[in-house]
Every structure is written in C-alpha cells, then in structure tokens.
Motif scaffolding. Structure first.
Motif, PDB file in Angstrom:
ATOM      1  N   ARG A 182       2.779 -22.952  20.744  1.00 15.72           N
ATOM      2  CA  ARG A 182       1.405 -23.067  21.217  1.00 15.72           C
ATOM      3  C   ARG A 182       0.628 -21.807  20.859  1.00 15.72           C
ATOM      4  NH1 ARG A 182       2.232 -24.271  27.427  1.00 15.72           N
ATOM      5  NH2 ARG A 182       4.313 -23.362  27.104  1.00 15.72           N
ATOM      6  N   ASP A 183      -0.225 -21.896  19.856  1.00 11.84           N
ATOM      7  CA  ASP A 183      -1.094 -20.796  19.441  1.00 11.84           C
ATOM      8  C   ASP A 183      -0.319 -19.485  19.338  1.00 11.84           C
ATOM      9  OD1 ASP A 183      -3.431 -19.578  18.669  1.00 11.84           O
ATOM     10  OD2 ASP A 183      -4.086 -19.174  20.726  1.00 11.84           O
ATOM     11  N   PRO A 184       0.696 -19.408  18.479  1.00 15.17           N
ATOM     12  CA  PRO A 184       1.515 -18.188  18.409  1.00 15.17           C
ATOM     13  C   PRO A 184       0.734 -17.030  17.820  1.00 15.17           C
ATOM     14  CG  PRO A 184       2.122 -19.695  16.651  1.00 15.17           C
ATOM     15  CD  PRO A 184       1.147 -20.431  17.515  1.00 15.17           C
ATOM     16  N   PRO A 185       1.050 -15.805  18.229  1.00 18.65           N
ATOM     17  CA  PRO A 185       0.366 -14.627  17.684  1.00 18.65           C
ATOM     18  C   PRO A 185       0.990 -14.204  16.369  1.00 18.65           C
ATOM     19  CG  PRO A 185       1.963 -13.945  19.313  1.00 18.65           C
ATOM     20  CD  PRO A 185       2.021 -15.449  19.281  1.00 18.65           C
ATOM     21  N   ASP A 186       0.345 -13.249  15.697  1.00 18.74           N
ATOM     22  CA  ASP A 186       0.969 -12.566  14.570  1.00 18.74           C
ATOM     23  C   ASP A 186       2.079 -11.701  15.159  1.00 18.74           C
ATOM     24  OD1 ASP A 186       1.566 -10.303  12.816  1.00 18.74           O
ATOM     25  OD2 ASP A 186      -0.121 -10.971  11.593  1.00 18.74           O
ATOM     26  N   ALA A 187       3.331 -12.065  14.871  1.00 23.52           N
ATOM     27  CA  ALA A 187       4.460 -11.452  15.574  1.00 23.52           C
ATOM     28  C   ALA A 187       4.519  -9.942  15.365  1.00 23.52           C
ATOM     29  CB  ALA A 187       5.765 -12.111  15.137  1.00 23.52           C
ATOM     30  N   ALA A 188       4.360  -9.490  14.111  1.00 27.62           N
ATOM     31  CA  ALA A 188       4.460  -8.060  13.831  1.00 27.62           C
ATOM     32  C   ALA A 188       3.343  -7.283  14.529  1.00 27.62           C
ATOM     33  CB  ALA A 188       4.428  -7.815  12.327  1.00 27.62           C
ATOM     34  N   ALA A 189       2.107  -7.782  14.445  1.00 26.43           N
ATOM     35  CA  ALA A 189       0.981  -7.101  15.089  1.00 26.43           C
ATOM     36  C   ALA A 189       1.128  -7.125  16.606  1.00 26.43           C
ATOM     37  CB  ALA A 189      -0.335  -7.756  14.673  1.00 26.43           C
ATOM     38  N   PHE A 190       1.655  -8.213  17.139  1.00 22.04           N
ATOM     39  CA  PHE A 190       1.834  -8.332  18.580  1.00 22.04           C
ATOM     40  C   PHE A 190       2.844  -7.312  19.093  1.00 22.04           C
ATOM     41  CE2 PHE A 190       3.673 -10.414  22.377  1.00 22.04           C
ATOM     42  CZ  PHE A 190       2.517 -10.597  23.118  1.00 22.04           C
ATOM     43  N   VAL A 191       3.950  -7.163  18.361  1.00 17.19           N
ATOM     44  CA  VAL A 191       4.957  -6.180  18.761  1.00 17.19           C
ATOM     45  C   VAL A 191       4.401  -4.763  18.618  1.00 17.19           C
ATOM     46  CG1 VAL A 191       7.187  -5.172  18.149  1.00 17.19           C
ATOM     47  CG2 VAL A 191       6.937  -7.650  18.305  1.00 17.19           C
ATOM     48  N   ALA A 192       3.683  -4.503  17.529  1.00 14.92           N
ATOM     49  CA  ALA A 192       3.111  -3.168  17.331  1.00 14.92           C
ATOM     50  C   ALA A 192       2.191  -2.788  18.488  1.00 14.92           C
ATOM     51  CB  ALA A 192       2.355  -3.117  16.005  1.00 14.92           C
ATOM     52  N   ALA A 193       1.334  -3.723  18.907  1.00 20.07           N
ATOM     53  CA  ALA A 193       0.430  -3.440  20.018  1.00 20.07           C
ATOM     54  C   ALA A 193       1.196  -3.262  21.326  1.00 20.07           C
ATOM     55  CB  ALA A 193      -0.595  -4.562  20.151  1.00 20.07           C
ATOM     56  N   SER A 194       2.223  -4.065  21.528  1.00 16.64           N
ATOM     57  CA  SER A 194       2.978  -4.011  22.780  1.00 16.64           C
ATOM     58  C   SER A 194       3.732  -2.698  22.929  1.00 16.64           C
ATOM     59  CB  SER A 194       3.967  -5.187  22.852  1.00 16.64           C
ATOM     60  OG  SER A 194       3.279  -6.419  22.847  1.00 16.64           O
ATOM     61  N   VAL A 195       4.405  -2.261  21.864  1.00 14.79           N
ATOM     62  CA  VAL A 195       5.251  -1.077  21.989  1.00 14.79           C
ATOM     63  C   VAL A 195       4.461   0.214  21.856  1.00 14.79           C
ATOM     64  CG1 VAL A 195       7.237  -2.347  21.127  1.00 14.79           C
ATOM     65  CG2 VAL A 195       5.871  -1.010  19.536  1.00 14.79           C
ATOM     66  N   SER A 196       3.257   0.167  21.263  1.00 15.57           N
ATOM     67  CA  SER A 196       2.489   1.401  21.068  1.00 15.57           C
ATOM     68  C   SER A 196       1.571   1.700  22.243  1.00 15.57           C
ATOM     69  CB  SER A 196       1.669   1.330  19.784  1.00 15.57           C
ATOM     70  OG  SER A 196       0.737   0.274  19.842  1.00 15.57           O
ATOM     71  N   THR A 197       1.230   0.706  23.054  1.00 15.56           N
ATOM     72  CA  THR A 197       0.305   0.942  24.171  1.00 15.56           C
ATOM     73  C   THR A 197       0.802   0.394  25.493  1.00 15.56           C
ATOM     74  OG1 THR A 197      -0.913  -1.107  23.705  1.00 15.56           O
ATOM     75  CG2 THR A 197      -1.672   0.894  22.608  1.00 15.56           C
ATOM     76  N   GLY A 198       1.511  -0.716  25.474  1.00 19.83           N
ATOM     77  CA  GLY A 198       1.852  -1.424  26.702  1.00 19.83           C
ATOM     78  C   GLY A 198       2.618  -0.628  27.731  1.00 19.83           C
ATOM     79  N   PRO A 199       3.719   0.063  27.357  1.00 20.72           N
ATOM     80  CA  PRO A 199       4.582   0.641  28.386  1.00 20.72           C
ATOM     81  C   PRO A 199       4.137   1.994  28.915  1.00 20.72           C
ATOM     82  CG  PRO A 199       5.689   0.517  26.215  1.00 20.72           C
ATOM     83  CD  PRO A 199       4.252   0.241  26.021  1.00 20.72           C
ATOM     84  N   TYR A 200       2.952   2.494  28.544  1.00 17.68           N
ATOM     85  CA  TYR A 200       2.630   3.892  28.817  1.00 17.68           C
ATOM     86  C   TYR A 200       1.590   4.043  29.914  1.00 17.68           C
ATOM     87  CZ  TYR A 200       5.109   4.552  24.453  1.00 17.68           C
ATOM     88  OH  TYR A 200       6.062   4.544  23.476  1.00 17.68           O
ATOM     89  N   ALA A 201       1.581   5.251  30.510  1.00 13.90           N
ATOM     90  CA  ALA A 201       0.642   5.547  31.594  1.00 13.90           C
ATOM     91  C   ALA A 201      -0.784   5.662  31.077  1.00 13.90           C
ATOM     92  CB  ALA A 201       1.060   6.835  32.296  1.00 13.90           C
ATOM     93  N   PHE A 202      -0.960   6.141  29.836  1.00 14.95           N
ATOM     94  CA  PHE A 202      -2.288   6.330  29.270  1.00 14.95           C
ATOM     95  C   PHE A 202      -2.430   5.520  27.986  1.00 14.95           C
ATOM     96  CE2 PHE A 202      -1.220  10.301  31.476  1.00 14.95           C
ATOM     97  CZ  PHE A 202      -2.274  10.379  32.376  1.00 14.95           C
ATOM     98  N   THR A 203      -3.494   4.754  27.898  1.00 17.27           N
ATOM     99  CA  THR A 203      -3.846   4.043  26.668  1.00 17.27           C
ATOM    100  C   THR A 203      -5.117   4.659  26.117  1.00 17.27           C
ATOM    101  OG1 THR A 203      -2.826   1.973  27.397  1.00 17.27           O
ATOM    102  CG2 THR A 203      -4.473   1.826  25.642  1.00 17.27           C
TER     103      THR A 203
END
Length: 403
Positions: free
Chosen positions: A221-242
């Motif tokens: 169902r409406d899948p994302p661009d997998a590589a871009a999705f992972v890049a965004a998730s691991v570069s900003t998601g888990p951190y205290a400051f974005t």
C-alpha cells in the motif's frame, strides 16, 4: 592433433551451456548457427544437458526455443574470469562475519573455488588477500537464517510476525507487511508496514527475533522509496535534536560530507540545499556543519543556533589578533616574512567575526560570511556586520622597517 568426437561434443556442450546462461530465451535456429551444427544436433545436446541436471525447457513451433530454468538442485556453474574474481571477493567478505552463520560456509566455498581457478586468477586473489586486513566494525552481525526469511517474505509479499527490541531495549511483538531490505554498509534494515500502527516503519534486522511468515499475502500500500526512507529514519529519527540547515552549495557539491545515514540533502531553487540531520549532541552538529566547508544558515532548532554563536565566540577568542609594532607587537621577519600582513589590518576579530580566510586552519570558508545580515537571530556564524578596519600608523604593509 585432431580432437576426438567425444571431446568435440563436450566442448560444444560447454559452449551451449554458456549461451543459455547469457540470455533468457534462445531460438533453436540461432543456437544452431552459433554452434555451427544443425537444429537436430542442438536438440540432442539439450537432452544431454538435462541428463546432467540442467533444467532446460523448450517450446515447439516455428518460433520455438530453449530456456535454462531454475532447478531443484544446483548444477555446476560456468563463470568467466571477472565473475570468478567477483564471487571470490564476495565470499571473502562474507567470511568476515557481517552475517552470522555464513563464515564457515563461505570459507569452504572459497577454498573450493580457489582450488579450481587458473593460475592467473589465483595470483590476483592471493595478492588481494595478502594485502587486505579485516577490521571488524561495531555493527552487530545479523542472523543469516533470519535475513533469508525476511528476504523471502519481501519477495513473496507475505506478512510476518516477529519479536522486536527497540533502541531502549523495550521488547514488543510486531506484525508487518515487509517491503524491502536495505543495507547501509554497516547495518541491515527492514522497511515494512506495521499493521498495529498502520504506518511505515524501519526495523534494524539485528534487533528482530524469530521472524515467521503467517501465510497471509498482501499487496503493498503506497510503499515509500526504501533507501530514502531508511536514510531519513536513521539520520534524524532516533536523536534528541533534529536540525534543518541551509547550505550555500548544491547538494551534489556537499554530498561527500553527508552520507545518507548521516543526513538528507534536498536541492533548493536558489542553488543552495537543505540539510536535515540529527544528533544527541549540539556540539557534534556544530562540528559537522563546520567540517562540511561551506557557508550555512541554521533554520532549526533555536538551541543549535545559540550553540553556533557560542562556538563562534570561542573560536574567535582562540585566535586573537597578533601584535603589530615594537618589541611586543612586530613579528620578526624570520617568522612572518617581509610581506606579512597584520591580523588587525586583515580583520578585526573582536566580535563574532569568524577566523579569516588567511588563517591556516581554513575555517573562514566554513563559518559563514563576514558581512552577512542578521537573519532573525538564527545561526549564521559571523552574522554581525564587520566593524570598520583599524589601521596602525607606520609604513605601508610589506615594508621592512626593522632596525
């Protein structure tokens, strides 16, 4: 010396097998022309390959042809020089332990392959192995069986259940619709639709436990661009400051300083680009921005802009203006040279002015323009206007007035 019929037949079979591997479908007439035999001989040779375990399918009719299918068992492979070297290198990397459970298997397969390689290729691999040292990374190895299960579920579009442990160590049970596996060079990630949360999520494969297919099939169902999705998730998601920072260069020019696992770059219409990145440390963000080597403007968060200004002050105080006259002021010619400029003549460093372009540490290119306007208090280093230059009385610059 003439070849015997048996040798001629064997050589022709190897050539036929090589042709069938090189392309998916082959008309019988074209194979006969390539081999220099009749179509009847091609049919007999195909039957011999089948007896040896190669699953060759055939279609009848004028446009009939042959195709090498996947079989229940693995028959012998034919590899050219470059393919053999590539397989050997891949086995050597797999033996390094990035995927748990493959080390011993990879070494066994590599030993078999190297035993059969021609001397010219064996020498190439021996040189590569002798000159290469494996330095284990910090990333946890993933289980090969789990990786295969996840890949099969992605391919078959089959729902999965597994236990998951997040970054804080909190366990949970997940039911997902797997979409893609992404390898960043250090870690494996699964991109999947989490059914309980009804949202696309990224899962670290080394934190996935006991994945098991449910048998239920699905349509993505409406899948994302997998590589871009992972890049965004691991570069900003888990951190205290974005952080959102405008860089004064196009994305291609700074991409070498911003790997996909560190930040996401987006080109803007004015020739600049937007960097989105994250960290648990404001100081780490400031250091990264400085090392990118271009002027920048902090858009968010305000805490980062404040830390940038504080860092600019510390850097300024770390490189005070050099004295210019008398015993206390003038640098000896043996040190400064007859053409030396004074620090005060070049730049007044009393405010938030960054270290100048002439300074050896090269931070002038990084810390922002000296006369940039004040941008609503947001962190462009050197955002205060330059004070008037101060001139010292005496001879023109570059004139030696010692003695």
């Amino acid at each position: 010396m003439s070849h015997t019929p048996a040798l001629d037949t064997s050589a022709r079979l190897l050539k036929l097998l090589s042709l069938l591997w090189s392309r998916r479908d082959w008309p019988g007439a074209e194979l006969a022309a390539r081999l220099g035999v009749t179509r009847r001989t091609v049919r007999r040779d195909v039957e011999r390959l089948r007896l040896l375990g190669y699953p060759v399918s055939a279609t009848s009719g004028v446009a009939g042809g042959y195709r090498l299918e996947a079989g229940a068992t693995l028959p012998p492979l034919l590899l050219d020089d470059e393919e053999a070297v590539a397989v050997a290198i891949g086995l050597r990397l797999a033996a390094g332990g990035a995927v748990a459970g493959l080390e011993e298997t990879s070494i066994r397969a590599l030993a078999k392959l190297e035993q059969l390689l021609p001397a010219r290729l064996r020498h190439r691999l021996t040189a590569l192995h002798a000159a290469t040292v494996h330095l284990p990374g910090r990333a946890a190895a993933v289980d090969s069986a789990a990786l295969s299960t996840l890949a099969g579920a992605c391919r078959d579009r089959e729902r999965l259940r597994f236990a998951y442990r997040d970054a804080s160590g909190v366990p949970s049970d997940r039911t997902v619709e797997p979409y893609r596996l992404v390898h960043t060079g250090q870690r494996w990630y699964l991109v999947a639709l989490d059914l309980l949360r009804d949202d696309w999520r990224t899962f670290r494969v080394d934190r996935i436990g006991a994945p098991r297919p449910t048998g239920a099939r699905f349509t993505p169902r409406d899948p994302p661009d997998a590589a871009a999705f992972v890049a965004a998730s691991v570069s900003t998601g888990p951190y205290a400051f974005t952080a959102r920072v405008r860089l004064a260069a196009p994305a291609d020019a700074v991409a070498g300083h911003v790997p996909p696992t560190v930040g996401v770059l987006e080109d803007l219409a004015d020739g600049t680009c937007l960097l989105t990145t994250g960290s648990d440390s404001l100081d780490a963000l400031v250091a990264h921005l400085i090392l990118i080597g271009v002027e920048f403007e902090v858009l968010d968060p305000p805490e980062l802009a404040d830390r940038v200004r504080a860092t600019a002050g510390r850097l300024t105080r770390a490189a005070p203006a050099r004295p210019t006259d008398g015993f206390r002021g003038r640098l000896p010619e043996s040190v400064a040279g007859p053409q030396a400029e004074t620090a005060v003549d070049r730049n007044d460093l009393s405010g938030h002015e960054p270290v100048g372009r002439d300074e050896q540490d090269g931070l002038g290119d990084v810390l922002g323009p000296a006369d940039a306007p004040h941008r609503q208090g947001r962190g462009v280093l050197g955002e205060h206007r330059r004070p008037p230059l101060l001139r010292q009385p005496g001879p023109p610059r570059g004139v030696d007035h010692a003695g």
